[in-house]
Design a protein around this motif. Structure first.
Motif, PDB file in Angstrom:
ATOM      1  N   GLY A  90      30.501  31.127  12.745  1.00  0.00           N
ATOM      2  CA  GLY A  90      30.826  30.211  13.840  1.00  0.00           C
ATOM      3  C   GLY A  90      29.654  29.399  14.350  1.00  0.00           C
ATOM      4  N   HIS A  91      28.489  30.021  14.483  1.00  0.00           N
ATOM      5  CA  HIS A  91      27.320  29.281  14.972  1.00  0.00           C
ATOM      6  C   HIS A  91      26.961  28.144  14.024  1.00  0.00           C
ATOM      7  CE1 HIS A  91      26.616  31.868  18.310  1.00  0.00           C
ATOM      8  NE2 HIS A  91      26.224  32.901  17.608  1.00  0.00           N
ATOM      9  N   LYS A 149      28.943  26.719  11.651  1.00  0.00           N
ATOM     10  CA  LYS A 149      30.018  25.766  11.373  1.00  0.00           C
ATOM     11  C   LYS A 149      30.497  25.002  12.603  1.00  0.00           C
ATOM     12  CE  LYS A 149      31.770  28.381   7.426  1.00  0.00           C
ATOM     13  NZ  LYS A 149      32.935  29.100   6.867  1.00  0.00           N
ATOM     14  N   LYS A 150      30.285  25.564  13.790  1.00  0.00           N
ATOM     15  CA  LYS A 150      30.821  24.922  14.999  1.00  0.00           C
ATOM     16  C   LYS A 150      29.742  24.610  16.030  1.00  0.00           C
ATOM     17  CE  LYS A 150      35.283  27.290  14.473  1.00  0.00           C
ATOM     18  NZ  LYS A 150      36.226  28.258  15.090  1.00  0.00           N
ATOM     19  N   ASP A 151      29.028  25.643  16.467  1.00  0.00           N
ATOM     20  CA  ASP A 151      28.120  25.485  17.610  1.00  0.00           C
ATOM     21  C   ASP A 151      26.981  24.513  17.333  1.00  0.00           C
ATOM     22  OD1 ASP A 151      29.734  27.363  18.804  1.00  0.00           O
ATOM     23  OD2 ASP A 151      28.415  29.048  18.361  1.00  0.00           O
ATOM     24  N   ALA A 155      28.122  20.868  16.734  1.00  0.00           N
ATOM     25  CA  ALA A 155      28.508  20.237  17.998  1.00  0.00           C
ATOM     26  C   ALA A 155      27.279  19.720  18.744  1.00  0.00           C
ATOM     27  CB  ALA A 155      29.277  21.232  18.875  1.00  0.00           C
ATOM     28  N   ASP A 198      35.080  34.763  11.280  1.00  0.00           N
ATOM     29  CA  ASP A 198      35.149  33.825  10.161  1.00  0.00           C
ATOM     30  C   ASP A 198      35.350  34.606   8.863  1.00  0.00           C
ATOM     31  OD1 ASP A 198      34.456  32.062   7.998  1.00  0.00           O
ATOM     32  OD2 ASP A 198      33.423  30.772   9.431  1.00  0.00           O
TER      33      ASP A 198
END
Length: 253
Positions: free
Chosen positions: A74-75, A77-79, A82, A138
């Motif tokens: 998540g970090h 792929k997303k955080d 962003a 994930d």
């Protein structure tokens, strides 16, 4: 002017933050980039926006965003994407290139085997390896761990089994139960973590409670900031420098 922004995870344990800073500082000594800064995802300062601001303030026109993280979840792929997207709007004249985390790599498997061997207990047919990851919702993390398991077993280890400390199954406790049920006399518990911290202390306590029968649970050191990780991080930066414009602001799977 080129810059590298190294992004560590962050920790509530000061020793973990200090360890990350020492490792990244040692990487900076061998990196040819004129501008280099350190920041953290959470639980420590500076954060990512401040790290980017410092690079820009020092004259950066192109910033390689280098995660100092093990796997893509998540970090990654997303955080972090962003934050890059926000920065791209704030600094439209700056080029951002998003680099790989460490990922699944032979050099990391080398470290895992070293962590087992340094315990001084000969690895034999009556031994078992429990690979312990941080965990993530994930599904790619479980795929990566299956590959890591196969690579470890390819180094002459008879049996390895993955489990996770949070957000994925089987849990650490379930992994210990599984290992115990196999009947192996020696169970090497190998943390797939970068540094010692709260999670390692909790694992130590759990294993002490398990070491009461005829099986021996042996907790190995975490990966740590090994020299081979330093070499791999340098390689990731070099790969990013060679990347073309179409790859900017994207994660390379």
């Amino acid at each position: 002017m080129d810059a590298v922004l190294y992004i560590g995870h962050g920790s509530r344990v000061k020793a973990g933050i200090d360890q990350a800073k020492r490792f990244i500082s040692s990487c900076m000594e061998t990196c040819r980039m004129p501008i280099q800064e350190i920041c953290f995802l959470e639980l420590a300062e500076p954060d990512i926006p401040e790290g980017i601001r410092r690079c820009v303030q020092r004259g950066a026109s192109r910033i390689i965003i280098q995660p100092v993280l093990l796997l893509a979840a998540g970090h990654i792929k997303k955080d972090i994407p962003a934050e890059i997207e926000k920065a791209a709007k704030d600094y439209p004249d700056i080029t951002f290139i998003y680099s790989h985390p460490f990922g699944v790599h032979d050099m990391i498997i080398d470290i895992l085997i070293e962590r087992i061997q340094e315990q001084g207990d000969a690895f034999s047919d009556d031994a078992f390896v429990l690979l312990v990851g941080r965990g993530s919702s994930d599904p790619c993390i479980k795929t990566d761990f299956q590959q890591i398991k196969q690579m470890v077993e390819g180094r002459g280890i008879t049996r390895a089994f993955p489990c996770y400390l949070a957000a994925a199954d089987p849990s650490f406790e379930e992994g210990l139960d599984f290992a115990q049920a196999t009947g192996y006399k020696k169970i090497f518990v190998v943390p797939y973590l970068l540094f010692t911290g709260i999670l390692m202390k909790e694992m130590e306590q759990t294993i002490r409670e398990r070491n009461q029968g005829n099986q021996s649970f042996i907790l190995c050191q975490s990966l740590g900031y090994h020299a081979k990780l330093k070499k791999l991080l340098s390689r990731r930066i070099e790969e990013s420098i060679r990347s073309n414009d179409d790859e900017q602001l994207s994660y390379h799977a």
